[in-house]
Scaffold this motif. Structure first.
Motif, short mmCIF file in Angstrom:
data_model
loop_
_atom_site.label_atom_id
_atom_site.label_comp_id
_atom_site.label_asym_id
_atom_site.label_seq_id
_atom_site.Cartn_x
_atom_site.Cartn_y
_atom_site.Cartn_z
N PRO A 72 32.27 37.95 53.14
CA PRO A 72 31.26 37.31 52.30
C PRO A 72 30.76 35.97 52.81
CG PRO A 72 33.03 38.19 50.95
CD PRO A 72 33.48 38.33 52.38
N ASN A 73 31.57 35.25 53.58
CA ASN A 73 31.16 33.94 54.07
C ASN A 73 29.98 33.98 55.04
OD1 ASN A 73 33.10 32.48 52.61
ND2 ASN A 73 34.67 32.93 54.13
N LEU A 74 29.64 35.17 55.49
CA LEU A 74 28.47 35.33 56.36
C LEU A 74 27.17 35.36 55.56
CD1 LEU A 74 29.85 38.12 58.72
CD2 LEU A 74 29.55 35.71 59.30
N PHE A 75 27.29 35.46 54.21
CA PHE A 75 26.10 35.67 53.37
C PHE A 75 26.04 34.67 52.22
CE2 PHE A 75 27.85 39.76 54.90
CZ PHE A 75 26.92 40.01 55.90
N THR A 76 26.35 33.44 52.53
CA THR A 76 26.35 32.39 51.52
C THR A 76 24.94 31.84 51.32
OG1 THR A 76 26.78 30.67 53.18
CG2 THR A 76 28.70 31.73 52.17
N ALA A 77 24.83 30.91 50.36
CA ALA A 77 23.55 30.25 50.11
C ALA A 77 23.08 29.47 51.34
CB ALA A 77 23.67 29.31 48.91
N MET A 78 24.02 28.99 52.14
CA MET A 78 23.65 28.25 53.35
C MET A 78 22.91 29.15 54.32
SD MET A 78 23.73 25.23 54.54
CE MET A 78 22.61 24.93 55.89
N GLU A 79 23.25 30.43 54.36
CA GLU A 79 22.55 31.36 55.24
C GLU A 79 21.11 31.55 54.76
OE1 GLU A 79 22.61 33.89 58.71
OE2 GLU A 79 23.75 32.17 57.96
N SER A 80 20.92 31.57 53.44
CA SER A 80 19.55 31.65 52.91
C SER A 80 18.74 30.43 53.31
CB SER A 80 19.59 31.77 51.38
OG SER A 80 20.10 33.00 50.96
N ILE A 81 19.40 29.28 53.29
CA ILE A 81 18.71 28.05 53.71
C ILE A 81 18.37 28.11 55.20
CG2 ILE A 81 18.99 25.55 54.00
CD1 ILE A 81 20.67 25.61 51.41
N ASN A 82 19.27 28.69 55.98
CA ASN A 82 18.98 28.85 57.41
C ASN A 82 17.74 29.72 57.63
OD1 ASN A 82 21.21 27.32 58.12
ND2 ASN A 82 22.55 29.07 58.38
N PHE A 83 17.61 30.78 56.83
CA PHE A 83 16.42 31.63 56.93
C PHE A 83 15.16 30.84 56.57
CE2 PHE A 83 19.32 35.43 55.77
CZ PHE A 83 19.65 35.60 57.11
N LEU A 84 15.30 29.97 55.57
CA LEU A 84 14.17 29.12 55.18
C LEU A 84 13.80 28.17 56.31
CD1 LEU A 84 12.32 28.36 52.74
CD2 LEU A 84 13.99 26.60 52.19
N ILE A 85 14.81 27.62 56.98
CA ILE A 85 14.58 26.73 58.12
C ILE A 85 13.81 27.46 59.21
CG2 ILE A 85 15.72 25.48 60.01
CD1 ILE A 85 17.99 24.84 58.03
N ILE A 86 14.18 28.71 59.47
CA ILE A 86 13.52 29.51 60.51
C ILE A 86 12.03 29.63 60.22
CG2 ILE A 86 13.29 31.90 61.34
CD1 ILE A 86 16.39 32.05 61.21
#
Length: 337
Positions: A233-247
């Motif tokens: 699950p740690n691969l799919f945290t809210a921080m990963e969503s933020i990373n997608f937003l950064i992209i």
């Protein structure tokens, strides 16, 4: 001339994709695979954010849904990889449709918070349903991707598979954004009131593009699970969503190519930071990367709000202008003779 430059762009991209495996080492290929996976998610988010004007901070959830769906279908039940991907995108699409109905009626910060909350709920599901997902211990034994017995068991094979899907995803997104649907989405982004006044079904189009962006993320997540063969699950945290937003922000949301450009910049900058951070700040951990990208977003929004792709467009316009000027000079010279 515009069409010529368009075809040249595609020819160069395809040529680079084909040549890279033969001039790269395994580490660089793994980076290119990751860029391709992020580019898929970024392309979907570009349609949602750049064309429809809807923000999402929960796309890591759809990324994870794709990953866990294919992991369970192939790892637990032994079904083919393609079935796993199809199940993942169907589940992601249905959930996006259900979630999108109420949340897409919200605007700006409220929409962002609603999608963030959805992402947290899905993360909690991955973490707590241990019998299905393995919980924080992770899901082991995901088989390598295979199609009718052909195994994508090397980096070169998986790289080509990933980038073929990226190209297909870009072509589909580009055609869709050039169609009536794309024009409707742009009008919604410009003004929902004006779009509604000319008969555009705002909720329908926003929901469609939300579901489509979720499907893109799900496919990328399924490929990711098959590539690393282990997820938690740690691969799919809210921080990963933020990373997608950064992209999307650094690449540029005004073009479907922004997801690809942003993914490449994000992955290469992340690797570069891993190399230089210990030499400059020996006692600083991964937090420095978060600070760096936070500052980068601020700078991009102030000085380059349309993303890095706006620079490439300006360069393309200059090249096109030079070609036109040269052709015009030749025509004038020929006419004078």
């Amino acid at each position: 001339m515009g069409n010529l430059l368009h075809y040249i762009k595609w020819i160069i991209l395809v040529a680079v994709i084909i040549i890279l495996p033969f001039i790269s080492n395994s580490f660089f290929l793994s980076m290119m695979i990751l860029i391709g996976l992020y580019a898929l998610v970024g392309t979907g988010l570009t349609m949602l954010m750049g064309y429809a004007g809807q923000i999402s901070l929960g796309h890591a959830a759809f990324y994870g849904i794709g990953a866990y769906s294919t992991a369970i279908m192939t790892g637990t039940y032994g079904l083919p990889s393609v079935i796993g991907i199809i199940v993942g995108l169907i589940i992601a699409g249905i959930i996006a449709y259900i979630i999108g109905h109420p949340t897409l009626k919200l605007k700006e910060n409220y929409l962002a918070l609603a999608t963030l909350g959805f992402g947290i709920i899905i993360f909690t599901f991955f973490k707590e349903f241990k019998g299905l997902t393995g919980g924080l211990n992770g899901f082991f034994g995901i088989p390598v991707f295979n199609v009718f017995g052909f195994l994508f068991d090397t980096d070169i094979k998986f790289y080509l598979l990933t980038w073929i899907l990226v190209l297909l995803g870009i072509i589909f997104a580009n055609n869709m954004m050039q169609s009536r649907v794309g024009r409707a989405l742009r009008s919604i982004h410009g003004s929902e009131v004006a779009a509604s006044s000319i008969g555009i079904n705002i909720q329908k189009y926003k929901l469609q593009v939300f579901v489509l962006s979720a499907i893109y993320a799900s496919i990328a997540g399924s490929l990711y699970a098959h590539y690393i063969t282990f997820i938690n699950p740690n691969l799919f945290t809210a921080m990963e969503s933020i990373n997608f937003l950064i992209i999307v922000v650094i690449g540029g949301s005004a073009s479907v190519w922004g997801g690809v450009i942003g993914a490449a910049l994000y992955v290469f900058l992340s690797e570069w930071l891993k190399e230089i951070t210990p030499t400059i700040f020996p006692n600083v951990g991964g937090e420095f990367q978060i600070i760096f990208f936070g500052l980068l977003i601020v700078v991009m929004l102030i000085f380059m709000p349309k993303g890095f792709i706006s620079l490439l467009k300006k360069l393309g316009d200059k090249i096109s202008f030079l070609f036109k000027s040269r052709n015009k000079a030749i025509e004038n010279q020929t006419g004078g003779e």
